[in-house]
Design an enzyme around this catalytic site. Structure first.
Site, mmCIF file in Angstrom:
data_model
loop_
_atom_site.group_PDB
_atom_site.id
_atom_site.type_symbol
_atom_site.label_atom_id
_atom_site.label_comp_id
_atom_site.label_asym_id
_atom_site.label_seq_id
_atom_site.Cartn_x
_atom_site.Cartn_y
_atom_site.Cartn_z
ATOM 1 N N HIS A 160 -0.321 -23.024 18.469
ATOM 2 C CA HIS A 160 -1.805 -23.790 19.534
ATOM 3 C C HIS A 160 -0.553 -24.747 20.762
ATOM 4 O O HIS A 160 -0.327 -25.839 19.483
ATOM 5 C CB HIS A 160 -2.911 -24.079 19.089
ATOM 6 N N LEU A 161 -0.490 -24.148 21.556
ATOM 7 C CA LEU A 161 -0.193 -25.836 22.089
ATOM 8 C C LEU A 161 -1.661 -26.268 23.467
ATOM 9 O O LEU A 161 -1.156 -27.182 23.416
ATOM 10 C CB LEU A 161 1.319 -25.850 23.707
ATOM 11 N N LYS A 164 -2.898 -11.036 21.679
ATOM 12 C CA LYS A 164 -3.745 -11.570 20.691
ATOM 13 C C LYS A 164 -5.336 -11.630 20.396
ATOM 14 O O LYS A 164 -6.420 -11.491 21.672
ATOM 15 C CB LYS A 164 -3.988 -13.383 21.006
ATOM 16 N N ASN A 182 -5.569 -19.355 23.443
ATOM 17 C CA ASN A 182 -7.170 -19.349 23.862
ATOM 18 C C ASN A 182 -7.481 -20.945 24.454
ATOM 19 O O ASN A 182 -8.027 -21.706 23.776
ATOM 20 C CB ASN A 182 -7.641 -19.960 21.773
ATOM 21 N N ALA A 198 -12.348 -26.836 13.866
ATOM 22 C CA ALA A 198 -11.094 -25.723 12.475
ATOM 23 C C ALA A 198 -9.815 -25.897 12.737
ATOM 24 O O ALA A 198 -9.846 -25.946 14.194
ATOM 25 C CB ALA A 198 -11.535 -24.118 12.374
ATOM 26 N N ASP A 247 0.512 -21.909 12.979
ATOM 27 C CA ASP A 247 -0.696 -22.207 13.019
ATOM 28 C C ASP A 247 -1.235 -23.152 13.607
ATOM 29 O O ASP A 247 -2.555 -23.727 12.966
ATOM 30 C CB ASP A 247 -1.843 -21.069 12.366
ATOM 31 N N LEU A 252 -8.961 -22.009 10.199
ATOM 32 C CA LEU A 252 -10.033 -20.360 10.112
ATOM 33 C C LEU A 252 -8.886 -20.012 9.962
ATOM 34 O O LEU A 252 -7.689 -19.908 11.202
ATOM 35 C CB LEU A 252 -10.548 -20.208 11.103
HETATM 36 O O1 DOR Z 1 -8.242 -22.943 12.398
HETATM 37 C C1 DOR Z 1 -7.718 -22.481 13.371
HETATM 38 N N1 DOR Z 1 -8.002 -23.375 14.858
HETATM 39 N N2 DOR Z 1 -7.646 -21.562 13.233
HETATM 40 C C2 DOR Z 1 -7.934 -20.648 14.598
HETATM 41 O O2 DOR Z 1 -8.045 -19.655 14.648
HETATM 42 C C3 DOR Z 1 -7.782 -20.879 15.711
HETATM 43 C C4 DOR Z 1 -7.337 -22.940 15.680
HETATM 44 C C5 DOR Z 1 -7.526 -23.412 16.886
HETATM 45 O O3 DOR Z 1 -7.878 -22.723 18.448
HETATM 46 O O4 DOR Z 1 -8.125 -24.592 17.311
HETATM 47 ZN ZN ZN Z 2 -4.072 -19.933 15.821
#
Ligand code: DOR
Ligand code: ZN
Length: 349
Positions: free
Chosen positions: A20-21, A104, A46, A268, A252, A224
């Site tokens: 995630h950037l 995704k 996302n 999360a 992740d 998560l």
């Molecule tokens: O812990 C998480 N953070 N799990 C995910 O699936 C998404 C991610 C986030 O984008 O913060």
């Molecule tokens: Zn992720």
């Protein structure tokens, strides 16, 4: 070819197959940590709003590249966010772009910015058919949603209710079970055909659910899928270090500002990017499997995605480093994985 001495490990520069950037100032604060250690990364879509089409992904890719320091040759590998409405046409456009590497699948409501995710996987079957035809992988956040299922059981229930039927219906679809956390997930991947693979994070091989509560509530260990029991951690570590090409590196790393984690309802996500490879090295070393790190980090993911393996090399040394308590995150702060602690490996500068 990796060479290992007791104190040094030289390996092909790895790739991060789940990252995630974010965007804007957050993006510029985090991306160069990844670029320093990884040649390429599969970038999660996302954002707010989510990256749902090729045009948005191309624009996002440009924003990422503008933030990358010119000393790095970093390549972001773009993904699209699958929705109930993703059309066959948009899959064709994505496949023809050569820039979009995967879609995704977030079950709606499963995690951060997943509210526009898929409400019922059957609604995406036409899109999945098109993906299968063009060889685009489906990246799966494998958790059911809803309060009727215990948060620790959501991955296992997802395997039974969603993933097993899905893999049966689409035997030729490439499926990456992202950030696996359970023995059940390891077993599922091993029993599936060679289209099914999995990414593994540093936190899920190093921590178990006790680490959420050790000495008090630990918001920086909350991600998560949530950390699982010790038996599951061991199964995931064994898979990562087994030399099975179905299991490869995906951090992740999920940055959230400190004040959004240390609060009454915290986000999360664990931010491992600044020291990710070094932390994996420590985990593999502790398991006595350092010789398996290069393939896990630098070969198997590239092979699965039909990408050429990288050629640049880098060296890790076994020398303790301190991890800072926090790092800048735009005008805010961010707390990295292992903040205030140490890591027994480091990149050779
Ligand atoms: O812990 C998480 N953070 N799990 C995910 O699936 C998404 C991610 C986030 O984008 O913060
Ligand atoms: Zn992720």
């Amino acid at each position: 070819m990796q060479t290992i001495t007791q104190k040094e490990l030289t390996l092909v520069k790895p790739d991060d197959f789940h990252l995630h950037l974010r965007d804007g100032v957050a993006l510029s604060s985090v991306v160069n940590y990844t670029a320093a250690q990884f040649s390429r990364a599969i970038v999660m879509p996302n954002l707010k709003p989510p990256v749902v089409n090729t045009e948005m992904a191309l624009a996002y890719r440009e924003r990422i590249l503008r933030c990358v320091d010119e000393k790095y040759n970093f390549e972001p590998l773009m993904t699209l966010y699958l929705t109930d409405n993703t059309s066959v046409e948009s899959i064709k456009t994505a496949a023809e772009s050569n820039i979009i590497k995967a879609l995704k699948y977030y079950p709606a409501g499963a995690t951060t910015n997943s509210d526009q995710g898929v409400t019922d996987i059957k609604k995406t079957y036409a899109a999945l058919e098109a993906m299968m035809g063009s060889g685009l992988p489906l990246l799966v956040h494998g958790e059911v949603t809803g309060d009727d299922v215990d948060v620790f059981d959501r991955e296992a229930v997802f395997i039974d209710k969603v993933l097993t039927p899905l893999a049966k219906d689409f035997t030729e679809l490439k499926i990456v079970f992202e950030h696996i956390t359970t023995r059940a997930a390891v077993d599922f991947v091993m029993e599936s055909n060679d289209k099914v693979a999995a990414t593994i994070t540093p936190q899920h091989i190093l921590l178990n659910r006790n680490d959420l509560f050790k000495g008090g509530l630990q918001p920086h260990h909350y991600c998560l899928p949530i950390l699982k029991a010790e038996n599951d951690r061991q199964a995931v570590l064994t898979a990562a270090t087994s030399g099975n090409p179905k299991f490869f590196l995906g951090t992740d790393s999920a940055p959230h500002a400190r004040n959004t984690k240390e609060t009454s309802c915290g986000c999360a996500g664990i931010y491992s990017a600044p020291n990710a490879l070094e932390i994996y090295a420590e985990a593999f070393d502790s398991a006595g499997q350092l010789d398996k790190l290069e393939a896990f980090a630098s070969h198997y993911g590239a092979d699965y995605y039909d990408l050429p393996r990288n050629t640049e090399q880098m060296t890790l040394i076994k020398k303790e480093q301190a991890i800072p308590e926090f790092l800048p995150f735009g005008d805010e702060e961010i707390v990295p994985f292992r903040a205030g602690g140490t890591c027994s490996w480091q990149l050779k500068k």
